[in-house]
Design a protein around this motif. Sequence first.
Motif, PDB file in Angstrom:
ATOM      1  N   LYS A   1       8.619  -3.874  -4.181  1.00 35.10           N
ATOM      2  CA  LYS A   1       8.365  -2.807  -4.847  1.00 35.10           C
ATOM      3  C   LYS A   1       8.415  -2.569  -6.299  1.00 35.10           C
ATOM      4  O   LYS A   1       7.399  -2.125  -7.176  1.00 35.10           O
ATOM      5  CB  LYS A   1       9.450  -1.663  -4.351  1.00 35.10           C
ATOM      6  CG  LYS A   1       9.387  -0.243  -4.709  1.00 35.10           C
ATOM      7  CD  LYS A   1      10.525   0.419  -4.350  1.00 35.10           C
ATOM      8  CE  LYS A   1      10.272   2.111  -4.980  1.00 35.10           C
ATOM      9  NZ  LYS A   1       9.917   2.129  -6.357  1.00 35.10           N
ATOM     10  N   ASN A   2       9.041  -3.475  -6.908  1.00 36.66           N
ATOM     11  CA  ASN A   2       9.145  -3.688  -8.409  1.00 36.66           C
ATOM     12  C   ASN A   2       7.855  -4.264  -9.011  1.00 36.66           C
ATOM     13  O   ASN A   2       7.479  -3.840  -9.989  1.00 36.66           O
ATOM     14  CB  ASN A   2      10.578  -4.503  -9.027  1.00 36.66           C
ATOM     15  CG  ASN A   2      11.658  -3.823  -8.720  1.00 36.66           C
ATOM     16  OD1 ASN A   2      11.792  -2.545  -8.555  1.00 36.66           O
ATOM     17  ND2 ASN A   2      12.678  -4.358  -8.450  1.00 36.66           N
ATOM     18  N   CYS A   3       7.487  -5.196  -8.055  1.00 32.56           N
ATOM     19  CA  CYS A   3       6.259  -5.986  -8.427  1.00 32.56           C
ATOM     20  C   CYS A   3       5.049  -4.966  -8.582  1.00 32.56           C
ATOM     21  O   CYS A   3       4.185  -4.842  -9.422  1.00 32.56           O
ATOM     22  CB  CYS A   3       5.879  -7.191  -7.441  1.00 32.56           C
ATOM     23  SG  CYS A   3       4.381  -7.826  -7.687  1.00 32.56           S
ATOM     24  N   ILE A   4       4.849  -4.066  -7.548  1.00 36.73           N
ATOM     25  CA  ILE A   4       3.949  -3.173  -7.218  1.00 36.73           C
ATOM     26  C   ILE A   4       3.884  -2.022  -8.550  1.00 36.73           C
ATOM     27  O   ILE A   4       2.906  -1.809  -9.096  1.00 36.73           O
ATOM     28  CB  ILE A   4       3.825  -2.539  -6.020  1.00 36.73           C
ATOM     29  CG1 ILE A   4       3.632  -3.642  -4.964  1.00 36.73           C
ATOM     30  CG2 ILE A   4       2.890  -1.338  -5.947  1.00 36.73           C
ATOM     31  CD1 ILE A   4       2.239  -4.265  -4.907  1.00 36.73           C
TER      32      ILE A   4
ATOM     33  N   TRP B   1       9.149 -14.261  -1.930  1.00 39.55           N
ATOM     34  CA  TRP B   1       9.800 -12.901  -2.135  1.00 39.55           C
ATOM     35  C   TRP B   1      11.232 -13.288  -1.777  1.00 39.55           C
ATOM     36  O   TRP B   1      11.857 -12.576  -0.939  1.00 39.55           O
ATOM     37  CB  TRP B   1       9.194 -12.064  -0.844  1.00 39.55           C
ATOM     38  CG  TRP B   1       7.789 -11.527  -1.179  1.00 39.55           C
ATOM     39  CD1 TRP B   1       6.849 -11.899  -0.405  1.00 39.55           C
ATOM     40  CD2 TRP B   1       7.366 -10.794  -2.529  1.00 39.55           C
ATOM     41  NE1 TRP B   1       5.616 -11.566  -1.216  1.00 39.55           N
ATOM     42  CE2 TRP B   1       5.943 -10.684  -2.240  1.00 39.55           C
ATOM     43  CE3 TRP B   1       7.985 -10.224  -3.485  1.00 39.55           C
ATOM     44  CZ2 TRP B   1       5.219 -10.161  -3.184  1.00 39.55           C
ATOM     45  CZ3 TRP B   1       7.107  -9.689  -4.536  1.00 39.55           C
ATOM     46  CH2 TRP B   1       5.753  -9.600  -4.331  1.00 39.55           C
ATOM     47  N   PRO B   2      11.915 -14.031  -2.715  1.00 38.68           N
ATOM     48  CA  PRO B   2      13.440 -14.309  -2.648  1.00 38.68           C
ATOM     49  C   PRO B   2      14.046 -12.770  -2.678  1.00 38.68           C
ATOM     50  O   PRO B   2      15.131 -12.632  -2.375  1.00 38.68           O
ATOM     51  CB  PRO B   2      13.817 -14.952  -3.750  1.00 38.68           C
ATOM     52  CG  PRO B   2      12.639 -14.956  -4.833  1.00 38.68           C
ATOM     53  CD  PRO B   2      11.595 -14.772  -3.815  1.00 38.68           C
ATOM     54  N   GLY B   3      13.351 -11.770  -3.540  1.00 33.78           N
ATOM     55  CA  GLY B   3      14.100 -10.636  -3.552  1.00 33.78           C
ATOM     56  C   GLY B   3      13.783  -9.677  -2.676  1.00 33.78           C
ATOM     57  O   GLY B   3      14.024  -8.315  -2.792  1.00 33.78           O
ATOM     58  N   ASN B   4      12.964 -10.063  -1.739  1.00 32.95           N
ATOM     59  CA  ASN B   4      12.602  -9.093  -0.489  1.00 32.95           C
ATOM     60  C   ASN B   4      11.646  -7.876  -0.866  1.00 32.95           C
ATOM     61  O   ASN B   4      11.086  -7.787  -1.741  1.00 32.95           O
ATOM     62  CB  ASN B   4      13.675  -9.066   0.419  1.00 32.95           C
ATOM     63  CG  ASN B   4      14.152 -10.171   0.945  1.00 32.95           C
ATOM     64  OD1 ASN B   4      13.593 -10.849   1.946  1.00 32.95           O
ATOM     65  ND2 ASN B   4      15.534 -10.634   0.616  1.00 32.95           N
TER      66      ASN B   4
ATOM     67  N   GLU C   1       0.650  -1.273   0.135  1.00 31.88           N
ATOM     68  CA  GLU C   1       0.171  -0.060   0.082  1.00 31.88           C
ATOM     69  C   GLU C   1       0.887   1.202  -0.238  1.00 31.88           C
ATOM     70  O   GLU C   1       0.469   2.307  -0.645  1.00 31.88           O
ATOM     71  CB  GLU C   1      -0.904   0.051   1.081  1.00 31.88           C
ATOM     72  CG  GLU C   1      -1.815  -0.998   1.344  1.00 31.88           C
ATOM     73  CD  GLU C   1      -2.722  -1.117   2.492  1.00 31.88           C
ATOM     74  OE1 GLU C   1      -2.357  -0.646   3.321  1.00 31.88           O
ATOM     75  OE2 GLU C   1      -4.003  -1.892   2.386  1.00 31.88           O
ATOM     76  N   TYR C   2       2.080   1.010   0.747  1.00 29.83           N
ATOM     77  CA  TYR C   2       2.838   2.519   0.681  1.00 29.83           C
ATOM     78  C   TYR C   2       3.596   2.509  -0.695  1.00 29.83           C
ATOM     79  O   TYR C   2       3.554   3.629  -1.216  1.00 29.83           O
ATOM     80  CB  TYR C   2       4.154   2.184   1.627  1.00 29.83           C
ATOM     81  CG  TYR C   2       4.969   3.044   1.523  1.00 29.83           C
ATOM     82  CD1 TYR C   2       5.104   4.283   2.300  1.00 29.83           C
ATOM     83  CD2 TYR C   2       6.468   2.962   1.202  1.00 29.83           C
ATOM     84  CE1 TYR C   2       5.967   5.398   2.427  1.00 29.83           C
ATOM     85  CE2 TYR C   2       7.260   3.863   0.864  1.00 29.83           C
ATOM     86  CZ  TYR C   2       7.098   4.944   1.595  1.00 29.83           C
ATOM     87  OH  TYR C   2       8.019   5.971   1.545  1.00 29.83           O
ATOM     88  N   PHE C   3       3.825   1.653  -1.427  1.00 31.60           N
ATOM     89  CA  PHE C   3       4.505   1.947  -2.789  1.00 31.60           C
ATOM     90  C   PHE C   3       3.459   2.161  -3.671  1.00 31.60           C
ATOM     91  O   PHE C   3       3.792   2.814  -4.617  1.00 31.60           O
ATOM     92  CB  PHE C   3       5.167   0.470  -3.144  1.00 31.60           C
ATOM     93  CG  PHE C   3       6.362  -0.213  -2.458  1.00 31.60           C
ATOM     94  CD1 PHE C   3       6.979   0.844  -1.928  1.00 31.60           C
ATOM     95  CD2 PHE C   3       6.311  -1.382  -2.202  1.00 31.60           C
ATOM     96  CE1 PHE C   3       8.341   0.420  -1.233  1.00 31.60           C
ATOM     97  CE2 PHE C   3       7.313  -1.751  -1.274  1.00 31.60           C
ATOM     98  CZ  PHE C   3       8.459  -0.781  -0.975  1.00 31.60           C
TER      99      PHE C   3
END
Length: 625
Positions: A543-546, A535-538, A512-514
Motif C-alpha cells: 500500500k505504501n509503495c502504491i 514484500w517483507p512488509g506484506n 489496483e484496489y489501492f
Amino acid sequence: MPYLILRQKDCQDKSFELNKPVITIGRRPTNDMILADPFVSRDHAEVVALKDGGYEINDIGAKYPIKVNGKIVSRQRLMEGDRIKIGDSILVFKSEDILPAVHVEFVAPEDMLQEAVEIASLDSKETLPFPSDDFDADDIKSLQKDHQRLMLLYEFSKAVNSHLDDSFQLLEEVMSAAFRTLDAERGFVALVDENTKELTCEHTRDNTGDKEQEKLEVSRTIVHKVLRDGVSILTRNALKDQQFEEAESVKEYSIRSAMCVPLLFQEDVLGVLYMDNRASAGIFSQDDLVFLTAMCRQAGIALGNACLHREVVQENIRLEYELRPKFQILGESEQMKKVYKTIKKVAPSDITILIQGETGTGKELVAKAIHTQSSHSDQPFVAVNCAAIPRELIESELFGHEKGAFTGAISTREGKFQMAHGGTIFLDEVGDMSLETQAKVLRVLEEEELQRVGGTETIKVDARVIAATNQDLGKAVEEGKFREDLYYRLNVVSLILPTLQERKEDIIPLAEYFIAGRVKKVSPRVNELLLSYSWPGNVRELKNCIDRAVVLGDGELIQPEDLPHNIRKGGKVIPAPLESLEHMEEDHVIRALRQTGWNKSEAVKILGITRQTLDNKINKYKIKK
C-alpha cells in the motif's frame, strides 16, 4: 426452379439453382456458393426457402453489409429481379423456371473453390460491383472508388468505436485508415491538452525516410487555422495558395499538397489530423477532403465518447472507493479463502480469537471484519496496540485510572476495556505486554471485571476479545516470557494470516484496489516488478509503495521509475550513499525523457547536458522506452 445469377467482373454470368432448403454463401470453401472476395466474410449469408414457396436472404454475421436493391438489409424476402450485393459481387434473384441464355450451369464446390482462388488473385481495385455494360469506364472507376471508401468508412466507424478505453489505439486506427486511402507522404494526429490547451502530437508518420518522426516539419499556419476555426482545409499547392503562400512554415518546409481536418465532438475541437505531400502539387482532391472529414468526424465522436466513458468510469471508481469499508479484506487466493471461511464461522459467536501473522498482513482488518459480522457490530470496536504504549502506561490505557493515581493523572479516565463494553476490544501485539499486565488481562477475561489504576471499585465489563501477534507465543511460553494460562485463554480459535509472498496471486488486485479512486493504471512492467518482489512488509508495504507511486508518478500509468529503488531492483538492499546518487540521476534522466515524450533534443535542454552525454547515460542505466 428459382435460381441466382452471379455477376462478376471479367467472368461470364453463372447461375445457381436454389435446390436446397438453405443455400449458404461466403468465403469458406464449405459454403454452397463460394465468393473469394476480401469484402465477403467466411460465412456471410444464406438464402432460405420459406413455407409459402418464397425465398429470403439472411445476414449470418457478415462483417460487411448485404444490400438488396441498394438498401442495407439483415433479412429480406426476395422478389423477381432483386439485385443482391455481397462484397463486390451481384446476385440477381430469378423465380422463373426458364434460365437465362447467357450461361447456365451448376458449379461444384471444388470448381468454385478453384475459381475463387483465381478471383482472389485479382487486384481488389479492379473488381467491379456492377456489370461492365451498365456504365462507361469513368463511371465504373468512380463507383468502385466510392464503394471502397464507403466500406472503409463503415469498417473504420466500427473499429474506432470499439476503443472506448484505449485512445492510443483509436488514434492509430485514424492514422492507418488515412494513409491506406490517401496518397500522403507524411502526417500526424494531435490532441488538445485539457490543461494547457496546446496541441500535443500523439502519432506521426513519415514515409519519406529523410526525417526522424520527432522532427516532422509541417505547416503551423494551416494547423493553427484549423484548430482555431474548426473547419477542414485543403490546399492543392500551398506555395501558390493566396491563404498560405506567405506563411513562413509553408515556404521553409516547401509544403505543396496538404490537408488538415479537425477532430470535432459537438462544437469542441479535440484535435487535428494533418497530411501532406511535399513532392507533388494537386495530390489531394475535394473528394479526399470529404472522405477525411467524414472519417475524422467519426473519430471525434469516438474520442468524445471515450472521454465521457473515462469520466464515468473514474466517477464510478471514486464512488466505489468512497463507499467501500475502510477495512475491506481483499484476495482471491486459496489461503485467503480459508481465512474468509474461518471469519464467517467464528464471527457470530463471542469466542475469543488469536490472530497470528507477520507485520503488515492485515491483522486489525481481520479483527474489524469479525466485529462487523458479529451480533455486536453496532457496538464499539476498540483497538489497542500494546507494542506502542510504554509499559508504565499500558495498564492505565487498558483499565483506566483514578484521579491522582500517578503524576499527571489529573482526572478519572476510562480504560479501553470499559470503552469496548458491549462490543469488541482488539489487543494488537499482545506478546509485548509485561507478565504483570498479562495477569490483569487474564483476570478481566475470566471474571469480566476490572479495577482502575489507583482505584478500589470493581467495574463489570463485557467485551469480546480478539488478540493478535507477530510472535510465536508458544515459544514465548516455553521461554517464560508469556503466561501459559493467558495463552490458552486467548488461543481458543487461532487464525493464521498468510504473508503476501504466500499469496502472490493477490498482489496485482491489491495494487489496483489501492489505486482505485485516483485514476491511475499499472504498466505491465510494474506488474512484473510487483510480482517478483518478496514484500517483507506484506500488504502494508504494498500500500505504501502504491501510494508513493501515485503521488510521484506522471501521467495515467504508474511506471517502474515511480517505485522505490529496492523494488525496482528486485528487493536488493539499497546501496551506499554514492551509489544512491547514481540512482537519483537515473530517476532524473528517466523523468526528463518521459516529460518530453522521449524527445532527446528537449530532454537535454532540461538536463543541461549534451546529446552524447544523454546517450551515454541511457546506455549506462539501460533505460528503455
